[in-house]
Scaffold this motif. Sequence first.
Motif, mmCIF file in Angstrom:
data_model
loop_
_atom_site.group_PDB
_atom_site.id
_atom_site.type_symbol
_atom_site.label_atom_id
_atom_site.label_comp_id
_atom_site.label_asym_id
_atom_site.label_seq_id
_atom_site.Cartn_x
_atom_site.Cartn_y
_atom_site.Cartn_z
ATOM 1 N N GLY A 89 -45.458 0.019 -8.015
ATOM 2 C CA GLY A 89 -45.703 -0.801 -7.213
ATOM 3 C C GLY A 89 -45.895 -2.246 -7.656
ATOM 4 O O GLY A 89 -45.974 -3.403 -6.388
ATOM 5 N N VAL A 90 -45.140 -2.595 -8.403
ATOM 6 C CA VAL A 90 -46.035 -4.350 -8.933
ATOM 7 C C VAL A 90 -43.952 -4.455 -8.084
ATOM 8 O O VAL A 90 -43.714 -4.083 -8.141
ATOM 9 C CB VAL A 90 -45.278 -4.672 -10.562
ATOM 10 C CG1 VAL A 90 -44.776 -6.097 -10.895
ATOM 11 C CG2 VAL A 90 -46.476 -3.349 -10.626
ATOM 12 N N ARG A 119 -52.874 -7.140 -10.494
ATOM 13 C CA ARG A 119 -53.083 -7.694 -8.752
ATOM 14 C C ARG A 119 -52.839 -6.045 -8.626
ATOM 15 O O ARG A 119 -53.062 -6.045 -7.511
ATOM 16 C CB ARG A 119 -52.572 -8.562 -9.185
ATOM 17 C CG ARG A 119 -52.370 -9.722 -8.530
ATOM 18 C CD ARG A 119 -52.390 -10.728 -8.099
ATOM 19 N NE ARG A 119 -50.426 -11.384 -8.496
ATOM 20 C CZ ARG A 119 -50.184 -11.915 -9.262
ATOM 21 N NH1 ARG A 119 -50.899 -12.423 -10.414
ATOM 22 N NH2 ARG A 119 -48.136 -11.851 -9.110
ATOM 23 N N THR A 120 -51.617 -5.552 -9.305
ATOM 24 C CA THR A 120 -51.016 -4.480 -7.749
ATOM 25 C C THR A 120 -52.243 -3.366 -7.984
ATOM 26 O O THR A 120 -52.411 -2.018 -7.609
ATOM 27 C CB THR A 120 -49.599 -3.467 -8.363
ATOM 28 O OG1 THR A 120 -49.316 -4.927 -8.723
ATOM 29 C CG2 THR A 120 -49.012 -2.771 -8.295
ATOM 30 N N GLN A 123 -54.860 -2.377 -5.447
ATOM 31 C CA GLN A 123 -53.729 -1.321 -3.946
ATOM 32 C C GLN A 123 -53.954 -0.141 -4.322
ATOM 33 O O GLN A 123 -53.614 0.517 -3.418
ATOM 34 C CB GLN A 123 -52.464 -2.318 -4.010
ATOM 35 C CG GLN A 123 -52.178 -3.614 -3.614
ATOM 36 C CD GLN A 123 -50.640 -3.568 -3.655
ATOM 37 O OE1 GLN A 123 -49.581 -3.125 -3.769
ATOM 38 N NE2 GLN A 123 -50.920 -5.281 -3.623
#
Length: 183
Positions: A89-90, A119-120, A123
């Motif tokens: 998902g990056v 950061r991903t 999620q």
Amino acid sequence: MSLQRQVMAKMLGKRDENMEKEALEWIFNVLGEPQPEGAFEDILKDGQVLCRLMNKLCPGCIPKINTSGGDFKMMENVNKFSDAMRKYGVPIVDMFQTADLYEKKDVGTVVNAIHALGRTTYQHPEWPGPWLGPRPAEEHKREFSEEVLAAGRAHIGLQAGTNKGASQAGDTTGAQRRVILGK
């Protein structure tokens, strides 16, 4: 100064030692391994650490990690890591090219990509941590009743501007355009 030195100076200017340190600490905290000594790019160059990192975040996403072989096999590890990051998902804008790491062309981009991966992880609720960087903002949709929406449409805010009936008619300030004919 030679062109090569100028390019190297520019590349080094884009690097942030604190971000590199944070990224390495996060990687080895996730892996549960002691952090080896050495430069950021040298530790990650062969892609083995990066592949093991992705397998911790997303078990089994890189089934075979090349541990021996020539440069091509090690570059293949970095490619596998990039593919796994994209599937995780990056965003594609945060990705790096294999040469950025393997040939040390743009290590700053590699650091930014690892921070984007960190950061991903926010999620992915299945990931218990640790995380890297701030939690990304989430959408908070608001629902308004028709009555509130109608009241908002009826109100003319000062943002729309008001001049209390004044206009620019008759304004003669500033230079006027003069057309001179016959010259």
